[in-house]
Design a protein around this motif. Structure first.
Motif, PDB file in Angstrom:
ATOM      1  N   ASP A   1      19.360   2.597   3.068  1.00  0.00           N
ATOM      2  CA  ASP A   1      20.619   2.010   2.586  1.00  0.00           C
ATOM      3  C   ASP A   1      21.340   1.345   3.756  1.00  0.00           C
ATOM      4  N   THR A   2      21.728   0.090   3.561  1.00  0.00           N
ATOM      5  CA  THR A   2      22.434  -0.650   4.602  1.00  0.00           C
ATOM      6  C   THR A   2      23.709  -1.261   4.020  1.00  0.00           C
ATOM      7  N   ASP A   3      24.540  -1.805   4.896  1.00  0.00           N
ATOM      8  CA  ASP A   3      25.780  -2.439   4.443  1.00  0.00           C
ATOM      9  C   ASP A   3      25.521  -3.712   3.648  1.00  0.00           C
ATOM     10  N   PHE A   4      24.345  -4.305   3.819  1.00  0.00           N
ATOM     11  CA  PHE A   4      24.037  -5.544   3.092  1.00  0.00           C
ATOM     12  C   PHE A   4      23.068  -5.307   1.929  1.00  0.00           C
ATOM     13  N   GLY A   5      22.880  -4.042   1.553  1.00  0.00           N
ATOM     14  CA  GLY A   5      22.064  -3.715   0.397  1.00  0.00           C
ATOM     15  C   GLY A   5      20.877  -2.845   0.747  1.00  0.00           C
ATOM     16  N   PRO A   6      20.238  -2.237  -0.250  1.00  0.00           N
ATOM     17  CA  PRO A   6      19.096  -1.353   0.009  1.00  0.00           C
ATOM     18  C   PRO A   6      17.869  -2.133   0.485  1.00  0.00           C
ATOM     19  N   VAL A   7      17.155  -1.544   1.439  1.00  0.00           N
ATOM     20  CA  VAL A   7      15.906  -2.099   1.960  1.00  0.00           C
ATOM     21  C   VAL A   7      14.821  -1.033   1.778  1.00  0.00           C
ATOM     22  N   VAL A   8      13.666  -1.448   1.247  1.00  0.00           N
ATOM     23  CA  VAL A   8      12.576  -0.513   0.981  1.00  0.00           C
ATOM     24  C   VAL A   8      11.326  -0.989   1.708  1.00  0.00           C
ATOM     25  N   PHE A   9      10.717  -0.081   2.484  1.00  0.00           N
ATOM     26  CA  PHE A   9       9.474  -0.371   3.194  1.00  0.00           C
ATOM     27  C   PHE A   9       8.325   0.337   2.476  1.00  0.00           C
ATOM     28  N   ASN A  10       7.220  -0.367   2.244  1.00  0.00           N
ATOM     29  CA  ASN A  10       6.034   0.208   1.630  1.00  0.00           C
ATOM     30  C   ASN A  10       4.812  -0.108   2.476  1.00  0.00           C
ATOM     31  N   GLY A  11       3.985   0.889   2.703  1.00  0.00           N
ATOM     32  CA  GLY A  11       2.723   0.691   3.398  1.00  0.00           C
ATOM     33  C   GLY A  11       1.621   1.420   2.665  1.00  0.00           C
ATOM     34  N   GLY A  12       0.427   0.839   2.632  1.00  0.00           N
ATOM     35  CA  GLY A  12      -0.655   1.475   1.903  1.00  0.00           C
ATOM     36  C   GLY A  12      -2.014   1.188   2.502  1.00  0.00           C
ATOM     37  N   TYR A  13      -2.913   2.141   2.322  1.00  0.00           N
ATOM     38  CA  TYR A  13      -4.310   1.984   2.726  1.00  0.00           C
ATOM     39  C   TYR A  13      -5.184   2.314   1.529  1.00  0.00           C
TER      40      TYR A  13
ATOM     41  N   MET B   1      -8.605  -1.408   3.098  1.00  0.00           N
ATOM     42  CA  MET B   1      -7.636  -2.500   3.054  1.00  0.00           C
ATOM     43  C   MET B   1      -6.246  -1.957   3.356  1.00  0.00           C
ATOM     44  N   VAL B   2      -5.499  -2.680   4.189  1.00  0.00           N
ATOM     45  CA  VAL B   2      -4.148  -2.285   4.569  1.00  0.00           C
ATOM     46  C   VAL B   2      -3.153  -3.296   3.999  1.00  0.00           C
ATOM     47  N   ASN B   3      -2.097  -2.803   3.338  1.00  0.00           N
ATOM     48  CA  ASN B   3      -1.043  -3.642   2.781  1.00  0.00           C
ATOM     49  C   ASN B   3       0.317  -3.151   3.268  1.00  0.00           C
ATOM     50  N   LEU B   4       1.229  -4.081   3.576  1.00  0.00           N
ATOM     51  CA  LEU B   4       2.588  -3.750   3.996  1.00  0.00           C
ATOM     52  C   LEU B   4       3.584  -4.629   3.245  1.00  0.00           C
ATOM     53  N   SER B   5       4.725  -4.035   2.881  1.00  0.00           N
ATOM     54  CA  SER B   5       5.771  -4.786   2.178  1.00  0.00           C
ATOM     55  C   SER B   5       7.141  -4.298   2.612  1.00  0.00           C
ATOM     56  N   VAL B   6       8.099  -5.217   2.586  1.00  0.00           N
ATOM     57  CA  VAL B   6       9.500  -4.850   2.746  1.00  0.00           C
ATOM     58  C   VAL B   6      10.291  -5.637   1.710  1.00  0.00           C
TER      59      VAL B   6
ATOM     60  N   LEU C   1      -4.377  -6.905   5.469  1.00  0.00           N
ATOM     61  CA  LEU C   1      -4.004  -7.283   6.833  1.00  0.00           C
ATOM     62  C   LEU C   1      -5.192  -7.393   7.780  1.00  0.00           C
ATOM     63  N   THR C   2      -6.220  -6.583   7.572  1.00  0.00           N
ATOM     64  CA  THR C   2      -7.381  -6.630   8.461  1.00  0.00           C
ATOM     65  C   THR C   2      -8.395  -7.680   8.026  1.00  0.00           C
ATOM     66  N   ASP C   3      -8.062  -8.458   7.006  1.00  0.00           N
ATOM     67  CA  ASP C   3      -8.890  -9.576   6.541  1.00  0.00           C
ATOM     68  C   ASP C   3     -10.303  -9.115   6.182  1.00  0.00           C
ATOM     69  N   GLU C   4     -10.378  -8.034   5.409  1.00  0.00           N
ATOM     70  CA  GLU C   4     -11.677  -7.523   4.973  1.00  0.00           C
ATOM     71  C   GLU C   4     -12.351  -8.522   4.032  1.00  0.00           C
ATOM     72  N   GLU C   5     -13.666  -8.668   4.170  1.00  0.00           N
ATOM     73  CA  GLU C   5     -14.456  -9.527   3.294  1.00  0.00           C
ATOM     74  C   GLU C   5     -15.280  -8.631   2.374  1.00  0.00           C
ATOM     75  N   TYR C   6     -15.045  -8.724   1.079  1.00  0.00           N
ATOM     76  CA  TYR C   6     -15.706  -7.833   0.127  1.00  0.00           C
ATOM     77  C   TYR C   6     -16.095  -8.611  -1.128  1.00  0.00           C
ATOM     78  N   MET C   7     -17.311  -8.343  -1.605  1.00  0.00           N
ATOM     79  CA  MET C   7     -17.854  -9.035  -2.763  1.00  0.00           C
ATOM     80  C   MET C   7     -17.294  -8.449  -4.060  1.00  0.00           C
TER      81      MET C   7
END
Length: 753
Positions: free
Chosen positions: A646-658, A680-685, A703-709
Motif C-alpha cells: 500500500d502506497t500513497d499513490f495507490g496499491p502496488v502488487v508484485f507477482n513472481g512465478g516459476y 519458465m520465469v515470469n514477473l509482474s508488477v 524471462l530466460t527465453d526458453e525455447e520449447y516445442m
C-alpha cells in the motif's frame, strides 16, 4: 433462490472467438475471509459453491489474479493447473491443443472430437479453431480435471475448461485499455455498458484490436507476401442486451464476432531439405514457404439465456446458441521455398445447441438436471500438393452430428457430516460422414465455393472414398451413418470432518464420441467411442486461515483411444495411408496438489504440483508402434509469490512465478519430436490509483527465453545407420516444430469510470 435485482446477473465478455451464452447467475469476486485466505466460488457442478466444498479437482483463477499476472490468453492458464496442457496448435495462432491427465486430441481436422471440453458460460465450443481465447472481461476461469460426462456430456473424457464472464452492474460504465510491448505489440480493448431503462434493460458492448509483429520471418516466401511469422492480427466485437422484467426473470441476448487475420505459422525445419536449399534456420521462429502467408479464422455467434426463479428453492433456465466458423488456411508442411508438401485448406463449421436446466436446493438435498440437444455440420477440404511428384492428393467431405442427452445429479445429506452424490447422463448421437479422396494431376487448390457434399467441376473431382452406394451402381454417392448411445454415471461420498476439512471419494465416467475418419482412403467403418473411468480420493483443508491444501489422488483408465495410424506403403514410403481406429488404451495414475500459504497480510505463496505415471497398451493389430502418450509430462510444477504494498499513490502488487514442465512427446507414434523438460520465469508488477479509475501493469514473461516445442510434423521414411533421415511423404525429410512464445515484456495502461 431469489436474486437481488442486478446483483447476481452476468454479462457477456468480449472473449475473442468465443460463444457467449448461458451465464450462471452466480459469478462473484473472491471474498476476503476473517484472516488471510479467500473464499472462492465456482460453478463446477452448475450451481454456486465454495471451492473448498466442491468434491471435484478444480483450479479457479479469478479476474484479479488474471490481471495482476498479465494472463492474456487461455494457453497461459496451463501454468497454474496441475497435469494440464493448453497450447497453441500448429498452423494458426488460435487453434488449441488441450490435454488433461493424459487425455486430449491434437488433430484439428473436421470430424475429430476434442477430449477436453471448452465452455463459455456453459456453452460448448465444438472446434479447436478459435479456442485459444484472449481473456477480456472474464470473471474467472475454472479447470475441471477428470471425466465430466455426467454434467457436461461427451468429449470431456479428460476434463473441461470453463469461462465465467463478468457481471453487468446496471450502471453506466466504460473501460479503455492499451498495451504496448515486445515485437511491437499494440493492443486496444474497449468495453462498457449503458442502462436503457433503469433497473430493467441494459446494453453492453466491447471491441478489441490486438496486434503484434512476428517473432520471426519467412526467409523465403512468394513475391509480395507478408513475411511476418508468428504475428498477431485479431479484431473482435460483441453486443449484449440484458433484460430484467422482474425480480424472478432475467434474459440476455448476445452477439459476437471475431476475425483472426494473423499469418499462417511456418514451422522450424529440424533437418536440412534434401531437395532444395533450405538449411536449418538460426532462429526457431524463422521458416520458409512456397504458399501464400495469409490465413483467416472467422467466428460469429448469437446466444440467448432465460432464467426464471420459480421460488426460493427452484430455478429454471434455457440456454440456446448458434455459431458458425470459417477458416481458409495455408499450411506448408515441408517448410521450403518449393511445393514439396503444401497443404492449403478450408474448414467450415456450424452448430446449434439448446439446453433446459432445472436447479433445486432443498433442505439436505439438491438436484441439477436438464435436457440437451446439439446439431453440428462440420466440413472441409484440403489439397496436399506434392510438387516433387507432380500430383495433388485431395481430401474433402463432411462429418455431421446430432446428439441428445438427459442428465441429473443430486447431492444428499446422509448426516451432518456425510453426504452422497449420485448422477447420470444418457446421450444418444448419430453421425453421417462423406469423404472424397484421390489424386489430381499437377497443382490444385481447394475450390473456394465448395458446399456440403463437395463437388468440383466435371472431370476434375476426386471419387467418394467413404459413403454409401445408394442406387446400387457400384459408386459411393451418399453419406455413411452410425449411431451410439452411452450412459455415463457418477457416484461419490463426501465427509465434512469439520468446518475447514473435507474428504471425498468418487467414481466418474466420460466418453468421447465415435467418429468417422475424415482422411479415409477406403470405405472404413467408424471408430468406436472412447471411454474413461476415473476413481479419485481427495482432501480439501484450510489450516488456521493461512494454509490451504487441496490434494487429489486419481486412477484413470482410458479405453478405445482413437488414433490415426500413419503407415507408408511398404513398397513406396512416399505413399501415405492414414487409418482411424481404436488403437490403444491407457492407464494413468497420479497426484495433484494445490497449496496456498498466506504468510502475512501482504505476502502469499502458491504451489501447484502435478504427477502422472502413464502406461500405454497398444492394439497388436495396429502395425505402427505407439511409443507413449503425447502432451503428458510426468511432472508439472508451479511456484508463485505475491507481495501487496500500500502506497500513497495507490496499491502496488508484485507477482513472481516459476513453472516447470517435464519432458513430453508431441506424438504418440514416434519419439523423434520430444521436448525436454524446461522451466519458465515470469514477473509482474501492477498498480491501481487511489480513486480506482487508473490502473497499469508491467509484465515480463519467459524471462530466460526458453525455447520449447508445442507442435510439429514428422514425415520421414526412416533413419539411416549414421542417424540421418530417409525421405518420406512428398519425397523429402519433413521434420518441423512449432514453438511457444519467446521472452516478452509488455506495459498495460487502463482507465475506467
Amino acid at each position: 433462490m431469489k436474486h437481488m435485482k442486478l446483483s447476481n446477473r452476468t454479462s457477456c465478455a468480449l472473449a475473442v472467438a468465443a460463444s457467449l451464452a448461458s451465464v450462471p447467475a452466480v459469478a462473484q469476486e473472491p471474498e476476503k475471509a476473517a484472516k488471510g485466505l479467500e473464499r472462492i466460488e465456482v460453478t463446477a457442478r452448475k450451481t454456486v459453491e465454495s471451492l473448498q466444498e466442491v468434491p471435484v479437482a478444480v483450479t479457479s483463477i479469478g479476474a484479479m489474479e488474471l490481471a495482476e499476472k498479465g494472463i492474456s490468453v487461455l494457453t497461459e492458464v496451463q501454468q497454474f493447473s496441475p497435469n494440464t496442457t493448453l497450447q497453441t496448435s500448429r498452423g494458426t495462432n488460435s487453434t488449441l491443443t488441450a490435454f488433461i491427465r493424459g487425455v486430449g486430441q491434437q488433430d484439428p481436422l473436421w470430424g475429430y472430437e476434442p477430449g477436453v471440453g471448452i465452455y463459455i458460460d456453459d456453452v460448448y465450443m465444438a472446434r479447436p479453431q478459435g479456442a485459444v481465447l484472449d481473456l477480456l472481461d472474464v470473471q474467472r476461469i475454472e479447470v475441471l480435471r477428470g471425466p465430466q460426462g455426467t454434467l457436461y456430456g461427451k468429449n470431456t473424457v479428460g476434463g473441461a475448461v470453463k469461462y465465467v464472464t463478468k457481471e453487468m452492474s446496471g450502471g453506466t460504465e466504460f473501460n479503455a485499455e492499451a498495451t504496448v510491448g515486445s515485437f511491437s505489440q499494440r493492443d486496444i480493448k474497449l468495453t462498457g455498458q449503458i442502462p436503457l431503462i433503469e433497473d430493467k434493460l441494459f446494453l453492453g458492448f466491447g471491441y478489441g484490436d490486438l496486434n503484434r509483429d512476428g517473432f520471426g520471418t519467412f526467409l523465403v516466401a512468394p513475391n509480395g507476401e507478408d513475411k511476418e511469422n508468428y504475428n498477431k492480427d485479431i479484431k473482435a466485437a460483441r453486443v449484449t442486451l440484458e433484460f430484467h422484467p422482474s425480480d424472478d426473470w432475467f434474459m440476455r441476448l448476445n452477439w459476437d464476432k471475431t476475425t483472426d487475420d494473423s499469418n499462417a505459422k511456418g514451422g522450424y525445419r529440424l533437418v536440412p531439405s534434401l531437395l532444395t536449399d533450405a538449411p536449418i534456420p538460426d532462429n526457431k521462429y524463422d521458416s520458409y514457404t512456397s504458399l501464400p502467408t495469409w490465413n483467416k479464422v472467422e467466428l460469429e455467434g448469437i446466444s440467448l439465456m432465460v432464467n426464471w426463479d420459480v421460488n426460493d428453492d427452484l430455478s429454471l433456465k434455457y440456454i440456446g446458441a448458434s455459431r458458425k466458423s470459417d477458416s481458409p488456411t495455408n499450411i506448408d508442411f515441408d517448410n521450403t521455398g518449393i511445393n514439396l508438401f503444401d497443404v492449403p485448406a478450408v474448414y467450415d463449421d456450424e452448430n446449434t445447441s439448446h439446453e433446459l436446466q432445472a436447479n433445486y436446493q432443498g433442505e439436505g438435498f439438491s438436484l441439477v438436471g436438464g435436457l440437451y440437444a446439439y446439431d453440428s455440420e462440420s466440413c472441409g477440404v484440403f489439397d496436399a500438393i506434392l510438387g516433387g511428384l507432380g500430383v495433388t492428393l485431395e481430401t474433402a467431405g463432411c462429418n455431421n452430428s446430432e446428439a441428445y442427452a438427459a442428465y441429473a445429479q443430486s447431492s444428499i445429506d446422509i448426516s451432518e457430516k456425510l453426504s452422497l452424490t449420485v448422477g447420470a447422463r444418457y446421450t444418444k448421437e448419430e453421425k453421417e460422414a462423406s469423404v472424397y479422396y484421390g489424386f489430381l494431376p499437377g497443382v490444385a487448390y481447394p475450390n473456394s465455393d465448395w458446399v456440403e457434399g463437395y463437388t468440383r467441376a466435371p472431370g476434375t473431382g476426386v471419387p467418394m472414398s467413404l459413403g454409401v452406394d445408394s442406387d446400387g451402381d457400384g459408386v459411393l454417392d451418399a453419406p455413411k451413418t452410425a449411431s451410439w448411445n452411452r450412459f455415463t454415471p457418477r457416484i461419490g461420498v463426501e465427509y465434512q470432518m469439520d468446518r475447514d476439512t473435507m474428504f471425498y471419494a468418487s467414481y466418474s465416467q466420460g466418453f468421447k464420441s465415435g467418429t468417422f475418419n475424415p482422411r479415409a482412403s477406403a470405405n472404413e467403418e467408424a471408430a468406436d467411442p472412447e471411454v474413461a473411468d476415473s476413481v479419485e480420493f481427495g482432501m480439501k483443508k484450510d489450516w488456521n486461515q493461512q494454509w490451504r491444501t487441496n490434494v487429489t489422488l486419481f486412477w484413470l483408465n482410458h479405453k478405445d483411444r482413437q488414433y490415426i495410424v500413419v503407415e507408408p506403403d511398404p513398397n513406396d514410403p512416399t505413399i501415405l495411408g492414414q487409418n482411424l481406429g481404436n488403437a490403444a488404451k491407457s492407464k494413468v495414475k497420479g497426484l495433484e496438489a494445490e497449496m496456498t500459504y498466506v504468510a502475512t497480510d501482504n505476502l502469499s505463496f502458491d504451489l501447484a504440483l502435478g504427477y502422472m505415471d502413464a502406461e500405454l497398451e497398444q492394439d497388436e493389430s495396429i502395425g505402427t508402434p505407439l511409443v507413449g502418450l503425447s502432451n503428458t509430462p510426468d511432472y508439472t510444477i508451479s511456484l508463485a509469490a505475491k507481495y501487496a504494498l500500500d502506497t500513497d499513490f495507490g496499491p502496488v502488487v508484485f507477482n513472481g512465478g516459476y513453472y516447470y514442465r517435464d519432458d513430453y512427446l508431441l506424438f504418440e507414434d514416434n519419439a523423434i519430436l520430444k521436448q525436454d523438460g524446461y522451466g519458465m520465469v515470469n514477473l509482474s508488477v501492477s498498480w491501481e490509483s487511489v480513486e480506482g479509475n487508473w490502473y497499469a501493469g508491467l509484465h515480463a514473461k519467459n524471462l530466460t527465453d526458453e525455447e520449447y516445442m508445442v507442435g510439429g510434423y514428422s514425415f520421414v521414411g526412416g533413419i539411416n545407420p549414421d542417424g540421418s533421415y530417409l525421405p518420406g511423404f512428398g519425397g523429402d525429410t519433413t521434420l518441423a516444430a512449432y514453438y511457444g512464445d519467446p521472452r516478452t515484456i509488455s506495459l498495460t495502461v487502463g482507465y475506467r469510470f
